[in-house]
Structure formats: structure tokens, C-alpha cells
Design an enzyme around this catalytic site. Sequence first.
Site, PDB file in Angstrom:
ATOM      1  N   GLU A  40      40.400   9.825  60.492  1.00  0.00           N
ATOM      2  CA  GLU A  40      39.531   8.878  61.224  1.00  0.00           C
ATOM      3  C   GLU A  40      39.524   7.525  60.474  1.00  0.00           C
ATOM      4  O   GLU A  40      39.568   7.493  59.243  1.00  0.00           O
ATOM      5  CB  GLU A  40      38.114   9.474  61.241  1.00  0.00           C
ATOM      6  CG  GLU A  40      37.057   8.675  61.958  1.00  0.00           C
ATOM      7  CD  GLU A  40      35.688   9.381  61.912  1.00  0.00           C
ATOM      8  OE1 GLU A  40      35.440  10.207  61.006  1.00  0.00           O
ATOM      9  OE2 GLU A  40      34.866   9.109  62.798  1.00  0.00           O
ATOM     10  N   LYS A 111      35.254   7.841  70.339  1.00  0.00           N
ATOM     11  CA  LYS A 111      34.414   8.947  69.846  1.00  0.00           C
ATOM     12  C   LYS A 111      33.131   9.097  70.679  1.00  0.00           C
ATOM     13  O   LYS A 111      32.340   8.150  70.796  1.00  0.00           O
ATOM     14  CB  LYS A 111      34.063   8.679  68.383  1.00  0.00           C
ATOM     15  CG  LYS A 111      33.426   9.843  67.654  1.00  0.00           C
ATOM     16  CD  LYS A 111      33.179   9.463  66.191  1.00  0.00           C
ATOM     17  CE  LYS A 111      32.807  10.646  65.328  1.00  0.00           C
ATOM     18  NZ  LYS A 111      32.645  10.247  63.917  1.00  0.00           N
ATOM     19  N   CYS A 146      36.356  13.987  64.417  1.00  0.00           N
ATOM     20  CA  CYS A 146      35.401  14.345  63.382  1.00  0.00           C
ATOM     21  C   CYS A 146      34.151  15.034  63.931  1.00  0.00           C
ATOM     22  O   CYS A 146      34.231  16.141  64.416  1.00  0.00           O
ATOM     23  CB  CYS A 146      35.071  13.112  62.543  1.00  0.00           C
ATOM     24  SG  CYS A 146      34.447  13.571  60.901  1.00  0.00           S
TER      25      CYS A 146
HETATM   26  C1  ACM Z   1      32.036  12.013  60.900  1.00  0.00           C
HETATM   27  O1  ACM Z   1      31.983  12.076  62.131  1.00  0.00           O
HETATM   28  N1  ACM Z   1      32.725  11.054  60.306  1.00  0.00           N
HETATM   29  C2  ACM Z   1      31.378  12.996  60.063  1.00  0.00           C
END
Ligand code: ACM
Length: 270
Positions: A40, A111, A146
Site C-alpha cells: 500500500e 480503498k 490492507c
Molecule cells: C491499514 O489499512 N493500513 C492498516
Amino acid sequence: MMIRLATIQFTPVHRDREANLEAIEKLIAPVEADIIVLPELCTSGYFFVSREELAPLAEAPGGVACRFFQRLAGEKGAIIVAGMPEVADGRFYNSVFVFRANLQEPLIYRKAHLFYKERFVFEPGDTVFPVIRDERLDISIGIMLCYDWRFPEVSRVLALGGAELIACPSNLVTDAWRKVMPARAIENKLYVAVANRCGTETVGDETLLFKGCSALYDPWGEPVSLAGAEGDAVLLVEIDPRPCRDKSFNEFNDIFADRRPELYGAICKR
Ligand code: ACM
């Protein structure tokens, strides 16, 4: 067909895109893989609480890092999955860009579930969860990012959409995911590649420690390859997507055919 999958772990330098692209190029140079998964926010670092700091690092198709990854995808003949900050219409997203050798435009996933202070700089994602079908490799790749791991709906939606591999660029700061990612693989009978980062980042008086331990889990939840908690790593593994297409695990049970979606929307409280 066996597919060569590389899951990359490294320590991005906070707010130094040039250094990060250089590090990525060095790590990837000797790798012969069909699919390459990076962490990420791999070009920018993770910890931002100000949009002014983030803005110069944010990407859009045609930007510096996009051109870099598009070139690499072409040279390697590989699919490259990379987490990067994105800017679109003046808004910032924590996104995954997917680059393919034969396509000029990257696919972008924003995201959905923002973690911790990401909400200070990023908008919640407004894209659907993508499943990328690659006919040449004969594989379908689902993308999550993530903290999406804490929502089993995401991996299930990707699996129902045909994903045989979930690529999960990550910047994980807890350890809980190590218990859960194998479950995501088992309950959906697919591969899960977690490309995590290492190192620390400090903003003000707060330091985040990133936990490394990148991993590839097979459709039975077994770790096929694991990185250490620290240090660069390239997990290069051959995967076979075909077993992921048969969701049975004994002669009577099939995890898709056995689902009861008609019961999942209602709760009976007594
Ligand atoms: C995250 O989503 N970077 C823990």
C-alpha cells in the site's frame, strides 16, 4: 498453467517518491514473474495527516509513477499491482493501481474502508471491488487494500466475482491479520497475497511500526511463503488457479453451493 507470483516487501521512504521508485526498480529487476504485488502507498509512505504534504505525491493516470510502472509492466510482461495515493478532481484516495503490459490505462481501486487517520487526508473509496480477468495467464485477480481484510464481505464479494487470487497491498500495523488472512483463503478457496511493508514513520509525537511478515496463503489457508518482520523480501511462488474453481471440499459440501443468502439479510431478535 502455473503462474509466477511475486509478493514484494520493502520499507518506503516517507515522502520521497524518487527514492521509492528507485528501490522498487532494484527489487523488481531480477524478478521473473507474471504478477507482481507491491505494498500500500508504496511510492509515498503511509502516514499523512495533511493534504498539503500528500498532494505532490498523489498520482493520476499519466503521472510520474504511473509512467514508471507502465514501463516496468511492459518490460516484464507482467501485471503490476501497486498501492499509491491518487488524486482525482481535487480529492485524494488511497488507491491500488493495476498496470498491464498491453493496456495504457491502469485499473484503479479506491480503498473502501479507511484505517485510523487516513480519513484526515483520503476520501472513502467509491469504486467497486475489482476482479481482473487475464485471458493469457488464465487467472482472475481480485483486489483489496490492507484494512479491507477486516471485512469478510470484501473477500467474499471478490470470490463470488470469480477471483482465484486476492492481491492485498498492505501497510499493516497490527498482528491480528495473520490469524485472519488464512481464513479469507480457506473460506473462499483462493490464494491471498499480502504485500506488507516494514519500518516506522513518525508524524509529530506519534510513531507507527509496520509489521512486515508479507505472506502468500494457498486455497487451503497454508502459508506457501512468508517474509520476516523486517527487511526487503521478494516472495516468488508458482501458483495454480485451477483448484480455486472447484469450491467443494468433500463429496457433499461446496462453499458456494452451500451458501444461504436468503437467510443472511434478516436477524430474528427474541
Ligand atoms: C491499514 O489499512 N493500513 C492498516
